[in-house]
Design a protein around this motif. Structure first.
Motif, PDB file in Angstrom:
ATOM      1  N   VAL A 163       0.857  -1.183   0.000  1.00 30.92           N
ATOM      2  CA  VAL A 163       0.000   0.000   0.000  1.00 30.92           C
ATOM      3  C   VAL A 163       0.896   1.236   0.000  1.00 30.92           C
ATOM      4  N   PRO A 164       0.957   1.985  -1.113  1.00 32.65           N
ATOM      5  CA  PRO A 164       1.765   3.216  -1.136  1.00 32.65           C
ATOM      6  C   PRO A 164       1.099   4.317  -0.322  1.00 32.65           C
ATOM      7  N   LEU A 165       1.903   5.046   0.432  1.00 34.03           N
ATOM      8  CA  LEU A 165       1.413   6.146   1.253  1.00 34.03           C
ATOM      9  C   LEU A 165       1.804   7.480   0.622  1.00 34.03           C
ATOM     10  N   PRO A 166       1.153   8.572   0.996  1.00 36.20           N
ATOM     11  CA  PRO A 166       1.444   9.872   0.377  1.00 36.20           C
ATOM     12  C   PRO A 166       2.890  10.321   0.528  1.00 36.20           C
ATOM     13  N   ASP A 167       3.588   9.862   1.575  1.00 37.03           N
ATOM     14  CA  ASP A 167       4.973  10.291   1.758  1.00 37.03           C
ATOM     15  C   ASP A 167       5.960   9.489   0.918  1.00 37.03           C
ATOM     16  N   GLY A 168       5.459   8.586   0.057  1.00 34.41           N
ATOM     17  CA  GLY A 168       6.320   7.789  -0.801  1.00 34.41           C
ATOM     18  C   GLY A 168       6.699   6.443  -0.234  1.00 34.41           C
ATOM     19  N   SER A 169       6.407   6.185   1.030  1.00 34.76           N
ATOM     20  CA  SER A 169       6.722   4.885   1.621  1.00 34.76           C
ATOM     21  C   SER A 169       5.630   3.877   1.262  1.00 34.76           C
ATOM     22  N   ARG A 170       5.910   2.615   1.526  1.00 35.27           N
ATOM     23  CA  ARG A 170       4.963   1.533   1.276  1.00 35.27           C
ATOM     24  C   ARG A 170       4.891   0.648   2.507  1.00 35.27           C
ATOM     25  N   ILE A 171       3.720   0.127   2.770  1.00 33.12           N
ATOM     26  CA  ILE A 171       3.590  -0.838   3.856  1.00 33.12           C
ATOM     27  C   ILE A 171       2.987  -2.124   3.292  1.00 33.12           C
ATOM     28  N   PRO A 172       3.444  -3.280   3.770  1.00 31.23           N
ATOM     29  CA  PRO A 172       2.829  -4.540   3.341  1.00 31.23           C
ATOM     30  C   PRO A 172       1.503  -4.740   4.057  1.00 31.23           C
ATOM     31  N   ALA A 173       0.585  -5.366   3.393  1.00 29.60           N
ATOM     32  CA  ALA A 173      -0.712  -5.684   3.976  1.00 29.60           C
ATOM     33  C   ALA A 173      -1.230  -6.941   3.293  1.00 29.60           C
ATOM     34  N   VAL A 174      -2.345  -7.437   3.779  1.00 32.44           N
ATOM     35  CA  VAL A 174      -2.977  -8.623   3.191  1.00 32.44           C
ATOM     36  C   VAL A 174      -4.340  -8.230   2.655  1.00 32.44           C
ATOM     37  N   LEU A 175      -4.572  -8.539   1.398  1.00 25.52           N
ATOM     38  CA  LEU A 175      -5.872  -8.334   0.766  1.00 25.52           C
ATOM     39  C   LEU A 175      -6.630  -9.647   0.796  1.00 25.52           C
TER      40      LEU A 175
END
Length: 410
Positions: A163-175
């Motif tokens: 999931v990309p965030l507005p600050d350019g970082s990404r976090i893993p998640a489960v869909l």
């Protein structure tokens, strides 16, 4: 044969250091009052509607476990769906999944540390703005690939996404994408269950819910440490055809029991039963903390103390009263003691039967004895969890405070 387990510790014996602060927080908290039970039953519509005062009230009512102050965990996220398909419960009426609001969330104020002996929430790794962004846009902006499938269950498949965030970082998640045939009522019930468990230690957290590519979907935390079943598979590779030792050593079994029973204490305090506790649904985050996942079969407590769903779950882990609802006239109402029984089977498999599950029934019937390498204190503890009569099993909170889990019944 009496199955009740005496507590040899007495009130003056403290818990082992590896979970002392966690278990003490649960054991010292008083029973839920009617007001607290109502507080733990409140379901927030979405994160921006959640006030800090409500969060703190639910936190106290839930009786949840937190790590000790000096060792805060890194929270990971949801993990794999179970490959073993649970028996689907009968569909019941449940409120529809609420639509998230677009109102911005206020930053979470920094509060002073808790008083000594008071449970506290584990620190969140995302600030309020990032959580709100994920709630509102996570299902729209996530990076999805079908070759990142983590597993499948009766109602859908789970995929690892970024999931990309507005600050350019990404976090893993489960869909968790539901099958086209999955009832919206069941999805709404799972969303409500996960909403009740917001912030509860030992429970996978819901990040967002809605539609993804025309399918109902949940966005959940990712737990990168795999499942308890994975760990038992690894341990089983070193076993002989006829086991000669415990699959997991006693300290590891005690740690699994403490974390699982602590998480179940939180689930039950929130007015829920899980109904599908098994190694495939127990996930580990990066710091090694256990999390209960897959609340698709969860049932909610009604005003008179019972639960609004007939039996569900995976047959090898079902309590006798749950199995009875599927074949004969029910013998006992289904309560939180059904989860305690499933936890007992899970621990029994972690000690011995994971590599030899076909003899589980014979052992439970008393047709075969326990192997000589099984510690007697552990067997007494397990038998208390597996009592045929639900009202003679301990609650999750009582089992968490037993002598064997506390390390003073060897």
């Amino acid at each position: 044969m009496p199955w009740d387990v005496p507590d040899p510790c007495g009130p003056e014996v403290t818990a082992p250091s590896f979970r002392a602060g966690a278990r003490a927080a649960v054991l010292s908290s008083p029973p839920l009052s009617p007001g607290a039970r109502n507080a733990s039953s409140a379901v927030p519509e979405c994160w921006e509607d959640w006030e800090d005062a409500e969060d703190e009230a639910r936190y106290q009512a839930c009786g949840r476990i937190s790590p000790s102050d000096d060792t805060p965990p890194e929270r990971g996220g949801e993990g794999q769906e179970a490959d073993e398909e649970p028996c689907a419960p009968a569909a019941t009426d449940a409120p529809g999944a609420p639509a998230p609001s677009s109102a911005p969330a206020a930053p979470t104020p920094v509060s002073p540390g808790p008083q000594e002996g008071t449970p506290r929430k584990a620190p969140l790794t995302l600030d309020a703005a990032a959580k709100q962004y994920i709630t509102d846009h996570g299902l729209e902006v996530l990076e999805f690939s079908r070759d990142k499938c983590l597993g499948k269950g009766a109602f859908g498949r789970a995929y690892l996404v970024q999931v990309p965030l507005p600050d350019g970082s990404r976090i893993p998640a489960v869909l968790k994408r539901m099958r086209a045939t999955t009832s919206p009522v069941m999805v709404a019930a799972e969303v409500e269950a996960l909403s009740r468990l917001r912030g509860c230690s030992g429970c996978v957290q819901l990040l967002a819910h809605g539609e993804h590519n025309f399918r109902q979907a949940l966005l959940l935390e990712y737990c990168p440490g795999g499942t308890l079943a994975d760990r038992l598979d690894d341990a089983g590779r070193w076993q002989l055809i006829i086991p000669a030792r415990l699959l997991l050593p006693v300290p590891a079994l005690r740690e699994v029991a403490a974390q699982l029973l602590g998480a179940l204490t939180n689930v039950h305090a929130a007015g829920l039963i899980h109904q599908d506790i098994k190694p495939d649904n127990l996930l580990y985050d990066k710091s090694g903390e256990l999390h209960i996942a897959d609340f698709g079969t969860a049932a909610m407590r009604l005003d008179y103390g019972l639960y609004d769903r007939t039996g569900a779950g995976s047959m090898p882990y079902m309590a006798p009263e749950v199995r009875a609802t599927r074949s004969t006239t029910p013998t006992h109402p289904i309560t939180d003691k059904a989860d305690v029984y499933s936890a007992g089977i899970t621990l029994l498999r972690a000690a011995w039967l994971h590599t030899d599950p076909l003899i589980q029934g014979a052992f439970l019937r008393g047709d075969i004895p326990a192997p000589s390498f099984m510690p007697e204190a552990f067997l007494r503890f397990i038998r208390s969890l597996l009592h045929e009569e639900p009202n003679k099993r301990p609650s999750a909170r009582e089992a968490l405070g037993s002598g064997w889990v506390r390390g003073c019944d060897e």
